[in-house]
Design a protein around this motif. Structure first.
Motif, PDB file in Angstrom:
ATOM      1  N   GLY A  80      15.252   0.656  -9.713  1.00  0.00           N
ATOM      2  CA  GLY A  80      16.657   0.115  -9.825  1.00  0.00           C
ATOM      3  C   GLY A  80      17.259  -0.557 -11.157  1.00  0.00           C
ATOM      4  N   LEU A  81      16.065  -0.852 -12.145  1.00  0.00           N
ATOM      5  CA  LEU A  81      16.389  -1.037 -13.471  1.00  0.00           C
ATOM      6  C   LEU A  81      16.773  -0.049 -14.145  1.00  0.00           C
ATOM      7  CD1 LEU A  81      13.163  -3.561 -13.821  1.00  0.00           C
ATOM      8  CD2 LEU A  81      15.275  -4.202 -13.341  1.00  0.00           C
ATOM      9  N   ASN A  82      16.634   1.080 -13.980  1.00  0.00           N
ATOM     10  CA  ASN A  82      17.220   2.123 -14.647  1.00  0.00           C
ATOM     11  C   ASN A  82      18.725   2.518 -14.400  1.00  0.00           C
ATOM     12  OD1 ASN A  82      17.315   4.310 -16.338  1.00  0.00           O
ATOM     13  ND2 ASN A  82      15.874   5.862 -15.150  1.00  0.00           N
ATOM     14  N   ALA A  83      19.341   1.544 -14.857  1.00  0.00           N
ATOM     15  CA  ALA A  83      21.007   1.691 -14.428  1.00  0.00           C
ATOM     16  C   ALA A  83      21.811   2.618 -15.150  1.00  0.00           C
ATOM     17  CB  ALA A  83      21.682   0.308 -14.959  1.00  0.00           C
ATOM     18  N   HIS A  84      21.369   3.199 -16.147  1.00  0.00           N
ATOM     19  CA  HIS A  84      22.178   4.333 -16.829  1.00  0.00           C
ATOM     20  C   HIS A  84      21.947   5.619 -16.272  1.00  0.00           C
ATOM     21  CE1 HIS A  84      18.261   4.591 -19.477  1.00  0.00           C
ATOM     22  NE2 HIS A  84      18.388   5.763 -19.405  1.00  0.00           N
ATOM     23  N   TRP A  85      21.057   5.894 -15.069  1.00  0.00           N
ATOM     24  CA  TRP A  85      21.175   7.074 -14.296  1.00  0.00           C
ATOM     25  C   TRP A  85      21.807   6.553 -12.882  1.00  0.00           C
ATOM     26  CZ3 TRP A  85      19.686  12.214 -14.650  1.00  0.00           C
ATOM     27  CH2 TRP A  85      19.182  12.419 -16.286  1.00  0.00           C
ATOM     28  N   GLY A 145       0.804  -1.100   0.124  1.00  0.00           N
ATOM     29  CA  GLY A 145       0.062  -0.133  -0.009  1.00  0.00           C
ATOM     30  C   GLY A 145       0.807   1.226  -0.069  1.00  0.00           C
ATOM     31  N   TYR A 146       2.263   1.259  -0.222  1.00  0.00           N
ATOM     32  CA  TYR A 146       2.950   2.032  -0.038  1.00  0.00           C
ATOM     33  C   TYR A 146       3.639   2.433  -1.555  1.00  0.00           C
ATOM     34  CZ  TYR A 146       2.555   1.418   4.666  1.00  0.00           C
ATOM     35  OH  TYR A 146       1.970   1.527   6.146  1.00  0.00           O
ATOM     36  N   HIS A 147       3.740   3.745  -1.981  1.00  0.00           N
ATOM     37  CA  HIS A 147       4.334   4.020  -3.404  1.00  0.00           C
ATOM     38  C   HIS A 147       5.947   3.833  -3.352  1.00  0.00           C
ATOM     39  CE1 HIS A 147       0.732   5.713  -5.076  1.00  0.00           C
ATOM     40  NE2 HIS A 147       0.411   6.176  -3.834  1.00  0.00           N
ATOM     41  N   PHE A 148       6.482   3.565  -4.310  1.00  0.00           N
ATOM     42  CA  PHE A 148       7.949   3.254  -4.387  1.00  0.00           C
ATOM     43  C   PHE A 148       8.463   2.279  -3.329  1.00  0.00           C
ATOM     44  CE2 PHE A 148       7.057   7.258  -6.514  1.00  0.00           C
ATOM     45  CZ  PHE A 148       7.376   7.082  -7.653  1.00  0.00           C
ATOM     46  N   ALA A 149       7.784   1.259  -3.023  1.00  0.00           N
ATOM     47  CA  ALA A 149       8.376   0.566  -1.699  1.00  0.00           C
ATOM     48  C   ALA A 149       9.230  -0.533  -2.232  1.00  0.00           C
ATOM     49  CB  ALA A 149       6.793  -0.363  -1.520  1.00  0.00           C
ATOM     50  N   ARG A 150       9.413  -1.071  -3.300  1.00  0.00           N
ATOM     51  CA  ARG A 150      10.500  -1.923  -3.797  1.00  0.00           C
ATOM     52  C   ARG A 150      11.650  -1.619  -3.276  1.00  0.00           C
ATOM     53  NH1 ARG A 150      11.139  -6.623  -5.661  1.00  0.00           N
ATOM     54  NH2 ARG A 150       9.319  -6.779  -6.667  1.00  0.00           N
ATOM     55  N   PRO A 151      12.685  -2.354  -2.464  1.00  0.00           N
ATOM     56  CA  PRO A 151      13.977  -2.174  -1.776  1.00  0.00           C
ATOM     57  C   PRO A 151      15.042  -1.476  -2.500  1.00  0.00           C
ATOM     58  CG  PRO A 151      13.291  -4.041  -0.810  1.00  0.00           C
ATOM     59  CD  PRO A 151      12.390  -3.692  -1.862  1.00  0.00           C
ATOM     60  N   ALA A 173      -3.042   3.349 -12.859  1.00  0.00           N
ATOM     61  CA  ALA A 173      -3.334   3.395 -11.466  1.00  0.00           C
ATOM     62  C   ALA A 173      -3.037   1.588 -11.178  1.00  0.00           C
ATOM     63  CB  ALA A 173      -4.760   3.454 -11.087  1.00  0.00           C
ATOM     64  N   ARG A 174      -3.380   0.841 -11.886  1.00  0.00           N
ATOM     65  CA  ARG A 174      -3.338  -0.818 -11.550  1.00  0.00           C
ATOM     66  C   ARG A 174      -1.551  -1.157 -11.591  1.00  0.00           C
ATOM     67  NH1 ARG A 174      -1.917  -5.021 -15.076  1.00  0.00           N
ATOM     68  NH2 ARG A 174      -1.508  -4.219 -17.288  1.00  0.00           N
ATOM     69  N   ALA A 175      -1.645  -2.025 -10.660  1.00  0.00           N
ATOM     70  CA  ALA A 175      -0.352  -2.605 -10.244  1.00  0.00           C
ATOM     71  C   ALA A 175       0.227  -3.833 -11.214  1.00  0.00           C
ATOM     72  CB  ALA A 175      -0.115  -3.169  -8.994  1.00  0.00           C
ATOM     73  N   SER A 176       1.348  -3.843 -11.715  1.00  0.00           N
ATOM     74  CA  SER A 176       2.041  -4.840 -12.450  1.00  0.00           C
ATOM     75  C   SER A 176       3.284  -5.159 -12.101  1.00  0.00           C
ATOM     76  CB  SER A 176       1.802  -4.521 -13.801  1.00  0.00           C
ATOM     77  OG  SER A 176       2.812  -3.454 -14.261  1.00  0.00           O
ATOM     78  N   ALA A 177       3.778  -6.248 -12.520  1.00  0.00           N
ATOM     79  CA  ALA A 177       5.251  -6.746 -11.905  1.00  0.00           C
ATOM     80  C   ALA A 177       6.091  -5.990 -12.720  1.00  0.00           C
ATOM     81  CB  ALA A 177       5.428  -8.158 -12.549  1.00  0.00           C
ATOM     82  N   ARG A 178       5.914  -5.419 -14.286  1.00  0.00           N
ATOM     83  CA  ARG A 178       6.637  -4.517 -14.931  1.00  0.00           C
ATOM     84  C   ARG A 178       5.998  -3.492 -15.623  1.00  0.00           C
ATOM     85  NH1 ARG A 178       7.712  -9.298 -16.553  1.00  0.00           N
ATOM     86  NH2 ARG A 178       7.153  -8.737 -18.532  1.00  0.00           N
ATOM     87  N   ALA A 179       6.412  -2.408 -16.103  1.00  0.00           N
ATOM     88  CA  ALA A 179       5.767  -1.317 -16.756  1.00  0.00           C
ATOM     89  C   ALA A 179       5.596  -1.890 -18.155  1.00  0.00           C
ATOM     90  CB  ALA A 179       6.498  -0.025 -16.891  1.00  0.00           C
TER      91      ALA A 179
END
Length: 182
Positions: A155-160, A39-45, A83-89
């Motif tokens: 964390g998948l956006n490694a070039h930044w 229930g929290y935004h940007f929650a993945r470690p 709004a809906r959750a998914s494993a990947r964008a």
């Protein structure tokens, strides 16, 4: 979280952290499964949103996802394009992005933030038909809000790098402070 708990969170919607008249409304692409499960935004470690927000000067200390409501005291909020959750964008369709852009426009018109900060330039391009948009301030305004496309903190956006990302978010913080007169 167990894999089963994460999968059970698929397609859930989590509440926005919003109020009228915010200085900056941050807009993620869509909630990940960890966010939907907690229930929290940007929650993945591995997500760098909370460290970047602090390093860029938006918050006086690094908040944890469970402290997301504290953002409102700094004139900040969080919503999502879809709004809906998914494993990947990449599980989202172009139509979902476009419809999300339409709904986001109505939300911004209703809430009246000074800035809409879309964290993911590809999501911004797709949702608003701005094929050549780049990271940084945009020409477009939405409901009176200026728009800034930010790098996606995943964390998948490694070039930044964390530092480069904090610098770009810091540019928005400075611009939003100038507008707010703070």
């Amino acid at each position: 979280m167990t894999p089963e708990e994460l999968q059970a969170a698929r397609d859930r919607v989590i509440p926005d952290v919003v109020a009228g008249g915010l200085r900056v409304l941050f807009c993620g692409i869509n909630p990940g499964l960890m966010s939907a499960a907690t229930g929290y935004h940007f929650a993945r470690p591995g997500n760098r949103f909370w460290p970047v927000l602090h390093r860029s000067g938006f918050t006086p200390r690094q908040l944890q996802p469970c402290e997301q409501e504290e953002l409102l005291s700094y004139g900040l909020g969080i919503t999502n394009v879809v709004a809906r959750a998914s494993a990947r964008a990449d599980e989202l369709s172009a139509e979902e992005y476009v419809e999300g852009g339409r709904l986001l426009t109505a939300k911004v018109e209703r809430l009246g933030p000074q800035w809409l900060a879309v964290v993911g330039v590809t999501a911004y391009r797709t949702a608003f038909g701005e094929k050549k948009a780049r990271i940084g301030p945009q020409e477009r305004t939405i409901g009176g809000a200026r728009v800034w496309a930010l790098p996606n903190p995943s964390g998948l956006n490694a070039h930044w790098s964390l530092d480069a990302m904090a610098e770009e978010y810091g540019r928005l913080r400075e611009a939003s402070a100038d507008v707010a007169g703070t």
